[in-house]
Design a protein around this motif. Structure first.
Motif, PDB file in Angstrom:
ATOM      1  N   MET A 171     -33.867  24.833  29.383  1.00 43.35           N
ATOM      2  CA  MET A 171     -34.255  23.583  30.011  1.00 43.35           C
ATOM      3  C   MET A 171     -35.475  23.057  29.282  1.00 43.35           C
ATOM      4  N   LYS A 172     -35.323  21.886  28.652  1.00 43.45           N
ATOM      5  CA  LYS A 172     -36.464  21.297  27.955  1.00 43.45           C
ATOM      6  C   LYS A 172     -36.948  20.071  28.720  1.00 43.45           C
ATOM      7  N   PHE A 173     -38.236  20.010  28.960  1.00 46.49           N
ATOM      8  CA  PHE A 173     -38.820  18.864  29.652  1.00 46.49           C
ATOM      9  C   PHE A 173     -39.728  18.123  28.681  1.00 46.49           C
ATOM     10  N   GLY A 174     -39.500  16.822  28.529  1.00 43.10           N
ATOM     11  CA  GLY A 174     -40.246  16.012  27.560  1.00 43.10           C
ATOM     12  C   GLY A 174     -41.591  15.552  28.094  1.00 43.10           C
ATOM     13  N   GLY A 175     -42.297  14.805  27.249  1.00 44.59           N
ATOM     14  CA  GLY A 175     -43.667  14.400  27.532  1.00 44.59           C
ATOM     15  C   GLY A 175     -43.873  13.679  28.853  1.00 44.59           C
ATOM     16  N   THR A 176     -42.967  12.733  29.176  1.00 44.65           N
ATOM     17  CA  THR A 176     -43.167  12.013  30.440  1.00 44.65           C
ATOM     18  C   THR A 176     -42.845  12.909  31.637  1.00 44.65           C
TER      19      THR A 176
ATOM     20  N   SER B  12     -39.482  18.942  20.170  1.00 41.60           N
ATOM     21  CA  SER B  12     -39.228  19.873  21.280  1.00 41.60           C
ATOM     22  C   SER B  12     -37.749  19.975  21.644  1.00 41.60           C
ATOM     23  N   ASP B  13     -37.018  18.876  21.490  1.00 39.43           N
ATOM     24  CA  ASP B  13     -35.573  18.926  21.748  1.00 39.43           C
ATOM     25  C   ASP B  13     -34.937  19.967  20.822  1.00 39.43           C
ATOM     26  N   TYR B  14     -35.365  19.902  19.570  1.00 39.81           N
ATOM     27  CA  TYR B  14     -34.840  20.810  18.545  1.00 39.81           C
ATOM     28  C   TYR B  14     -35.183  22.258  18.904  1.00 39.81           C
TER      29      TYR B  14
ATOM     30  N   TRP C 101     -34.242  17.512  29.727  1.00 39.02           N
ATOM     31  CA  TRP C 101     -34.696  16.715  30.882  1.00 39.02           C
ATOM     32  C   TRP C 101     -35.676  15.670  30.396  1.00 39.02           C
ATOM     33  N   THR C 102     -35.389  14.388  30.708  1.00 46.44           N
ATOM     34  CA  THR C 102     -36.240  13.317  30.190  1.00 46.44           C
ATOM     35  C   THR C 102     -36.499  12.286  31.276  1.00 46.44           C
ATOM     36  N   ASP C 103     -36.846  11.044  30.878  1.00 48.52           N
ATOM     37  CA  ASP C 103     -37.203  10.050  31.900  1.00 48.52           C
ATOM     38  C   ASP C 103     -36.113   9.006  32.106  1.00 48.52           C
ATOM     39  N   VAL C 104     -34.931   9.232  31.539  1.00 43.54           N
ATOM     40  CA  VAL C 104     -33.781   8.359  31.804  1.00 43.54           C
ATOM     41  C   VAL C 104     -32.583   9.252  32.120  1.00 43.54           C
ATOM     42  N   SER C 105     -31.566   8.656  32.757  1.00 40.08           N
ATOM     43  CA  SER C 105     -30.459   9.476  33.274  1.00 40.08           C
ATOM     44  C   SER C 105     -29.382   9.752  32.229  1.00 40.08           C
ATOM     45  N   GLY C 106     -29.790  10.186  31.051  1.00 37.71           N
ATOM     46  CA  GLY C 106     -28.822  10.565  30.032  1.00 37.71           C
ATOM     47  C   GLY C 106     -28.961   9.721  28.790  1.00 37.71           C
ATOM     48  N   VAL C 107     -27.959   9.841  27.910  1.00 34.91           N
ATOM     49  CA  VAL C 107     -27.914   8.990  26.730  1.00 34.91           C
ATOM     50  C   VAL C 107     -27.294   7.674  27.179  1.00 34.91           C
ATOM     51  N   TYR C 108     -28.001   6.582  26.961  1.00 34.25           N
ATOM     52  CA  TYR C 108     -27.532   5.284  27.417  1.00 34.25           C
ATOM     53  C   TYR C 108     -26.741   4.573  26.320  1.00 34.25           C
ATOM     54  N   SER C 109     -25.980   3.595  26.778  1.00 33.38           N
ATOM     55  CA  SER C 109     -25.174   2.795  25.856  1.00 33.38           C
ATOM     56  C   SER C 109     -26.043   2.021  24.856  1.00 33.38           C
ATOM     57  N   THR C 110     -27.296   1.804  25.182  1.00 34.16           N
ATOM     58  CA  THR C 110     -28.289   1.365  24.208  1.00 34.16           C
ATOM     59  C   THR C 110     -29.654   1.659  24.810  1.00 34.16           C
ATOM     60  N   ASP C 111     -30.710   1.500  24.021  1.00 32.98           N
ATOM     61  CA  ASP C 111     -32.043   1.753  24.559  1.00 32.98           C
ATOM     62  C   ASP C 111     -32.241   0.885  25.803  1.00 32.98           C
ATOM     63  N   PRO C 112     -32.436   1.494  26.968  1.00 34.70           N
ATOM     64  CA  PRO C 112     -32.548   0.704  28.190  1.00 34.70           C
ATOM     65  C   PRO C 112     -33.672  -0.330  28.156  1.00 34.70           C
ATOM     66  N   ARG C 113     -34.606  -0.171  27.245  1.00 33.21           N
ATOM     67  CA  ARG C 113     -35.671  -1.170  27.142  1.00 33.21           C
ATOM     68  C   ARG C 113     -35.183  -2.433  26.430  1.00 33.21           C
TER      69      ARG C 113
ATOM     70  N   GLY D 189     -31.641   5.951  15.179  1.00 33.60           N
ATOM     71  CA  GLY D 189     -32.724   5.342  15.926  1.00 33.60           C
ATOM     72  C   GLY D 189     -32.769   5.519  17.429  1.00 33.60           C
ATOM     73  N   ALA D 190     -31.715   6.062  18.067  1.00 35.06           N
ATOM     74  CA  ALA D 190     -31.833   6.235  19.519  1.00 35.06           C
ATOM     75  C   ALA D 190     -32.837   7.352  19.764  1.00 35.06           C
ATOM     76  N   LYS D 191     -33.967   7.000  20.267  1.00 33.06           N
ATOM     77  CA  LYS D 191     -35.081   7.946  20.335  1.00 33.06           C
ATOM     78  C   LYS D 191     -34.843   9.034  21.391  1.00 33.06           C
ATOM     79  N   VAL D 192     -33.768   8.920  22.125  1.00 29.52           N
ATOM     80  CA  VAL D 192     -33.581   9.840  23.257  1.00 29.52           C
ATOM     81  C   VAL D 192     -33.457  11.296  22.831  1.00 29.52           C
TER      82      VAL D 192
HETATM   83  P1  ADP Z   1     -39.071  12.787  26.090  1.00 26.10           P
HETATM   84  O1  ADP Z   1     -40.540  12.576  26.192  1.00 26.10           O
HETATM   85  O2  ADP Z   1     -38.448  13.275  27.358  1.00 26.10           O
HETATM   86  O3  ADP Z   1     -38.666  13.585  24.886  1.00 26.10           O
HETATM   87  P2  ADP Z   1     -38.433  10.362  24.711  1.00 26.10           P
HETATM   88  O4  ADP Z   1     -39.398   9.259  24.977  1.00 26.10           O
HETATM   89  O5  ADP Z   1     -38.527  11.121  23.431  1.00 26.10           O
HETATM   90  O6  ADP Z   1     -38.459  11.349  25.956  1.00 26.10           O
HETATM   91  O7  ADP Z   1     -36.928   9.831  24.826  1.00 26.10           O
HETATM   92  C1  ADP Z   1     -36.510   9.164  25.990  1.00 26.10           C
HETATM   93  C2  ADP Z   1     -36.603   7.667  25.781  1.00 26.10           C
HETATM   94  O8  ADP Z   1     -35.682   7.317  24.760  1.00 26.10           O
HETATM   95  C3  ADP Z   1     -36.173   6.843  26.966  1.00 26.10           C
HETATM   96  O9  ADP Z   1     -37.239   6.603  27.840  1.00 26.10           O
HETATM   97  C4  ADP Z   1     -35.653   5.561  26.321  1.00 26.10           C
HETATM   98  O10 ADP Z   1     -36.579   4.520  26.411  1.00 26.10           O
HETATM   99  C5  ADP Z   1     -35.462   5.921  24.858  1.00 26.10           C
HETATM  100  N1  ADP Z   1     -34.122   5.647  24.354  1.00 26.10           N
HETATM  101  C6  ADP Z   1     -33.833   5.026  23.185  1.00 26.10           C
HETATM  102  N2  ADP Z   1     -32.507   4.909  23.028  1.00 26.10           N
HETATM  103  C7  ADP Z   1     -31.942   5.474  24.105  1.00 26.10           C
HETATM  104  C8  ADP Z   1     -30.585   5.672  24.515  1.00 26.10           C
HETATM  105  N3  ADP Z   1     -29.552   5.258  23.772  1.00 26.10           N
HETATM  106  N4  ADP Z   1     -30.362   6.311  25.678  1.00 26.10           N
HETATM  107  C9  ADP Z   1     -31.390   6.751  26.426  1.00 26.10           C
HETATM  108  N5  ADP Z   1     -32.680   6.584  26.096  1.00 26.10           N
HETATM  109  C10 ADP Z   1     -32.958   5.950  24.959  1.00 26.10           C
END
Ligand code: ADP
Ligand code: ASP
Ligand code: MG
Length: 421
Positions: free
Chosen positions: A1-6, A196-198, A215-227, A250-253
């Motif tokens: 179980m990995k928990f990210g910065g947020t 840390s994911d690695y 474990w991160t701050d969004v509910s999974g890999v999204y269809s695009t960056d939710p921002r 580029g998907a930073k997730v």
């Molecule tokens: P953590 O600190 O848990 O490692 P990151 O900030 O590295 O979290 O990654 C999570 C963030 O990645 C999300 O808050 C979101 O804004 C961003 N992100 C970019 N692309 C995506 C995507 N396709 N799906 C989900 N999150 C994404």
């Protein structure tokens, strides 16, 4: 179980982490891999660059504040002080030497994860979870390429079994650091930003975990960056290949290397939300789901499209995409800085090249090269200024080269097709 910065940013987030870990530990032993608290790695890198001893005080205060709310025990406060003292001594040494080396940057950066794991290990113990804290540098063997060290997977496998396994067998939970490692000589290294994911994937693979949870701050890999798009939504299931492409472009997730150890050992990766643990998240497995040809789109900003006639411009390096036609060729290069753009323009002077500022949209999915996928992308970009569409480079990704100024709007048009909005 990995928990990210947020997920470990403050006492409130950490108490959620504790609940999630305690629930899981009641059912099965687990390794908890933590990032530094949000913003701490950035702060540490600044401290190292400026050799600024005074700035350690702010980090100390922040971590004491977390301890005060989460586990107000003398032991936890003392442990935070011991680490901050060590950090301050080290930075003072750097200040005296008047020199910042990559090696010392890695040493300084390692304190973020060492602090967060120390606090969480104390908190778990106080919450009655049978927990051990482990210095991951005893296991995460790397080469000496500081700032982006390469992991020696064979050594890690051996060390994980010799060092980590016995600790795990004797406890319900092992709390350890993401991001950091060590050379065989005991010199601290780091695996690159977002590493840390690695780390979690490597440890999971080394010990044949049932699942690697991110474990991160969004509910999974999204269809695009939710921002970038309000209609973005989590993808329930994805194949390893498409996620790797998504992370690479580029998907930073997820850290782009994360998937490799999981693929090699066939362990599913489950991306979940610390702040909404009841949600399904994204399950990433070797098999491709067949629910839809396209799943997600991501944006690589600050690229340059270069094209030229006649002789090939051999000295252009690091092109993301490259194609040629009867009397010329073109490529797209990632040019994050103005200097990168200048270098490229210089490389093109002998071949009458032209450049334009573009972005790449990577559209990923299990069947990104299918006619169905391509026709829906073509339809979506009708009203945008698209310079090229490249398909077939990988089976799971189609690239759209669009003008920089119109990139977000183009991304949203494509994304709306993907999610049927
Ligand atoms: P953590 O600190 O848990 O490692 P990151 O900030 O590295 O979290 O990654 C999570 C963030 O990645 C999300 O808050 C979101 O804004 C961003 N992100 C970019 N692309 C995506 C995507 N396709 N799906 C989900 N999150 C994404
Ligand atoms: N703390 C490190 C960083 O900020 C590693 C990580 O969070 O994954 O890059
Ligand atoms: Mg991350």
């Amino acid at each position: 179980m990995k928990f990210g910065g947020t997920s470990v940013q403050d006492a409130d987030a950490l108490s959620r982490v504790l609940r999630i870990v305690a629930t899981r530990a009641a059912a099965t032993p687990c390794i908890v891999v933590l990032s530094a608290t949000a913003g701490t790695t950035d702060a540490l890198l600044r401290i190292a660059r400026e050799r600024n001893v005074d700035a350690v005080a702010r980090l100390r205060e922040r971590h004491h504040d977390i301890v005060q709310t989460l586990v107000p025990t003398t032991e936890a406060h003392t442990a935070v002080d011991a680490l901050c003292d060590e950090l301050a001594t080290f930075v003072r040494g750097m200040h005296l030497l008047g020199e910042t080396t990559d090696r010392s940057v890695d040493e300084v950066a390692s304190f973020g994860e060492r602090l967060s794991t120390t606090i969480v290990a104390h908190a778990c113990a106080v919450a009655g979870v049978h927990t051990a804290w482990l210095d991951v540098r005893r296991v995460m063997r790397t080469n000496a390429r500081h700032l982006a060290a390469e992991v020696d997977m064979d050594s890690v496998r051996t060390l994980a079994n010799d060092v980590l396994r016995p600790v795990l067998d004797a406890h319900r939970v092992v709390v350890t650091q993401g991001f950091i490692g060590s050379t065989a000589e005991g010199v601290t290294t780091t695996l690159g930003r977002g590493g840390s994911d690695y780390s979690a994937a490597i440890l999971g693979a080394a010990l044949h975990a049932d699942v690697i949870e991110i474990w991160t701050d969004v509910s999974g890999v999204y269809s695009t960056d939710p921002r970038l798009a309000p209609t973005a939504r989590p993808i329930p299931r994805m194949g390893f290949d498409e996620v790797r492409d998504l992370a690479l472009y580029g998907a930073k997730v997820l850290h782009p290397d994360t998937i490799a150890p999981a693929v090699a050992s066939g362990i599913p990766v489950h991306v979940r939300n610390t702040f909404a643990p009841e949600e399904h998240g994204t399950v990433i497995t070797a098999e491709h789901p067949t629910d839809a040809p396209l799943h997600a789109a991501t944006l690589v900003r600050r690229c340059t499209l270069a094209s030229w006639r006649g002789n090939p411009a051999h000295h252009i390096r690091n092109a993301i995409l490259h194609w040629s036609y009867h009397d010329g060729a073109a490529c797209v290069v990632h040019t994050p800085t103005d200097d990168d753009v200048l270098d490229l323009q210089v490389a093109l002077t002998d071949v009458n090249g032209t450049t334009s500022a573009v972005s790449i949209i990577a559209v990923c999915g299990p069947a990104a090269g299918s006619t169905q996928a391509l026709s829906s992308i073509t339809d979506a970009i009708r009203h945008h200024d698209v310079r090229a569409m490249v398909s077939g480079v990988t089976a799971t990704t189609c690239f759209v080269v669009c003008m920089q100024d119109d990139a977000e709007a183009t991304l949203r048009s494509i994304h709306d097709r993907i999610v049927g909005a």
